[in-house]
Scaffold this motif. Structure first.
Motif, PDB file in Angstrom:
ATOM      1  N   SER A  23      51.629  41.397  39.930  1.00 45.56           N
ATOM      2  CA  SER A  23      51.386  40.237  39.290  1.00 45.56           C
ATOM      3  C   SER A  23      49.760  39.934  39.604  1.00 45.56           C
TER       4      SER A  23
ATOM      5  N   ASN B 247      47.061  39.051  37.169  1.00 43.68           N
ATOM      6  CA  ASN B 247      46.096  37.758  37.092  1.00 43.68           C
ATOM      7  C   ASN B 247      44.635  38.035  37.415  1.00 43.68           C
TER       8      ASN B 247
ATOM      9  N   HIS C  26      43.510  39.441  34.171  1.00 36.88           N
ATOM     10  CA  HIS C  26      43.411  38.301  33.143  1.00 36.88           C
ATOM     11  C   HIS C  26      41.981  37.748  33.294  1.00 36.88           C
TER      12      HIS C  26
END
Lengths: 106, 433
Positions: free
Chosen positions: B253, B257, B260
């Motif tokens: 995760s 992130n 991103h």
């Protein structure tokens, strides 16, 4: 020292002996000679002896006669001696000074 | 006794003779003066006429001279002769001057004492002419600057008269002062222009630097976007399909992130300084500001930042790409909020119409920016908020957008005095819709 050659008129009767000091050729001296000639012709005809002295030629004569300026007219005779300065343009005054002016005459 | 009488008579006769000579001289009837040693032939009439002509000429010249000529008798300095120009320069009629003391012309006692000292020195040193500048006084009390040239007339080596020529130099002084003022203004102007040119030069260099950096960044972003997108897809697949431990899930995760975030940065970089492909349209600047504020309204409230709006009336519609300009204002608002989030403050937004351009300024009451950092804030990746997750692209992107619109961004700031960001946009071509 006078210059006898400048005498223009013969002294008749010796009544008036005049001596005119001039600076020859200068305007007032010319006028003075003309005026004196006219007075003599008019009022002293045949009675005046005029001696004209050019101070530029005869400086000593001027000194001897105590002449300060030209033209100067000197009444030498009859006495007393009279000195008249200027160009003799005022005939009345000149004649009065010369004792030539009679009553009623100007 | 008799001899005395005769002497008196002789004296009288001599006096009469002298008077008669003087009369003949006065009447101009004399040709020559017989001296002791020579005869001086004088043409008095001509001499007098010449003298009269000469006197007439000198008199006219005397009165035609623009300077005031004042003759005083020495000692005593009583004015005994003046020319007509004294009236123009001093306001006194010539006859009003006569008999007065020389100090009447000076502005005050000090000026008179100063010239007196100069005259004294000159006479002591045998100098015949004194030149000096003074203040003089007119009859009506007006003071004026002037220069005076004094020359002395001497008899038996003693000064008996002083002739002062006074010139009013008011105009000269005024011209000199004006020239001096112009010189000063010129120097200031040259200094100002030099500073402007220097600033413009620095701005140009800065802009060029930003453009190069922007171009480079955009190229890198373009090349990196595909791999980053690929990584994103792979990470997403792993997260959804692979059976991972909880700690591994957490790491994935985190990687997603960060990836991103990298993707977002690349998107920003792509548009940095690139001419926009979006078309501009006449837009309402005030409405765009309001929309930007609305997006961030809650955050501003939480941070106790109060917004003060001071909008110009008659704001024309401006030809812009509205979304891009909104992004710029949003960047400024975000920055301002972050500056004031610790203890609140005021964000003042002012708009003005300045001829062919509009000006929008946003002022915060935050910490301000140090002088040495001001020049760098529009550079990509320069940030003062690294600890708060700043990417250093917000202002760089804003700068690129405004430049693409033919506008300009200015910043004024000082530590603990807040910052003012000012955007200028051209209104040329704007039409009322």
């Amino acid at each position: 020292m006078n210059n006898p050659s400048n005498a223009t008129q013969k002294n008749q009767g010796g009544k008036y002996s005049l001596r005119l000091f001039v600076a020859d050729g200068e305007p007032n001296s010319i006028k003075a000679k003309e005026n004196l000639a006219r007075i003599c012709e008019t009022h002293l005809k045949g009675r005046c002896d005029v001696e004209i002295i050019d101070v530029l030629v005869d400086f000593e004569a001027a000194l001897k006669n105590n002449i300060l300026i030209t033209p100067t007219l000197l009444l030498v005779d009859p006495p007393p001696r009279i000195t008249i300065f200027g160009n003799l343009g005022d005939t009345g005054k000149v004649m009065s000074a010369l004792r030539l002016l009679y009553k009623g005459e100007v | 006794m008799k001899e005395q009488e005769i002497s008196y008579q002789e004296l009288q006769a001599e006096l009469a003779e002298v008077k008669a000579v003087i009369t003949a001289l006065r009447r101009g009837e004399v040709d020559a003066i017989i001296g002791k040693d020579n005869v001086l032939v004088v043409r008095l009439i001509e001499v007098e006429a010449a003298l009269r002509r000469e006197k007439d000429f000198l008199q006219k010249l005397y009165n035609a001279i623009a300077d005031a000529i004042i003759t005083v008798k020495l000692p005593g300095r009583i004015i005994e002769q003046v020319n007509n120009s004294v009236e123009r320069i001093f306001g006194y009629k010539p006859e009003e001057f006569l008999g007065k003391g020389g100090e009447i012309i000076y502005a005050n006692r000090e000026e008179y004492l100063r010239i007196s000292e100069k005259i004294k020195d000159a006479l002591e040193q045998g100098i015949d002419i004194v030149y000096s500048e003074h203040y003089f006084r007119k009859k009506n009390g007006d003071i004026f600057p002037g220069d005076i040239t004094i020359s002395f007339i001497k008899e038996n080596n003693r000064p008996v008269r002083a002739i002062g020529v006074v010139r009013d130099i008011t105009e000269r002084k005024r011209d000199e002062e004006e020239l001096q003022r112009y010189r000063g203004q010129l120097e200031e102007l040259v200094e100002e222009r030099t500073a402007e040119l220097k600033a413009a030069n620095e701005q140009l260099l800065h802009a060029e630097k930003l453009a190069i950096l922007g171009g480079l960044a955009a190229s890198i972003a373009h090349e990196f976007r595909s791999p980053v997108f690929g990584i994103q897809m792979v990470l997403q697949e792993i997260k959804e399909k692979a059976s991972l431990k909880k700690s591994e899930q957490k790491l994935i995760s985190l990687a997603i992130n960060e990836n991103h975030r990298m993707s977002k940065m690349l998107l920003n970089l792509k548009d940095l300084y690139r001419p926009s492909t979006d078309t501009s349209a006449p837009s309402d600047i005030h409405q765009i500001i309001e929309e930007a504020l609305e997006i961030y309204r809650k955050k501003l409230q939480i941070s106790k930042v109060k917004v003060v709006k001071n909008f110009a009336e008659n704001m024309p519609k401006v030809p812009i790409v509205a979304d891009h300009i909104k992004q710029v204002f949003l960047n400024f608002i975000i920055n301002a909020e972050e500056e004031m989030s610790a203890s609140g403050g005021f964000l003042t937004i002012q708009t003005r119409v300045l001829g062919e351009k509009v000006q929008i300024s946003l002022r915060d009451t935050g910490h301000g920016i140090a002088k040495d950092k001001l020049n760098k804030i529009f550079e990509p990746f320069f940030t003062t908020k690294l600890s708060k997750g700043g990417t250093g692209l917000g202002l760089a992107v804003s700068y690129g957008i405004i430049k693409n619109h033919g506008g300009n961004i200015l910043v004024e700031s000082a530590p603990n005095a807040g910052s003012i960001f000012t955007v200028e946009l051209p209104v040329t071509g704007a039409k009322e819709i």
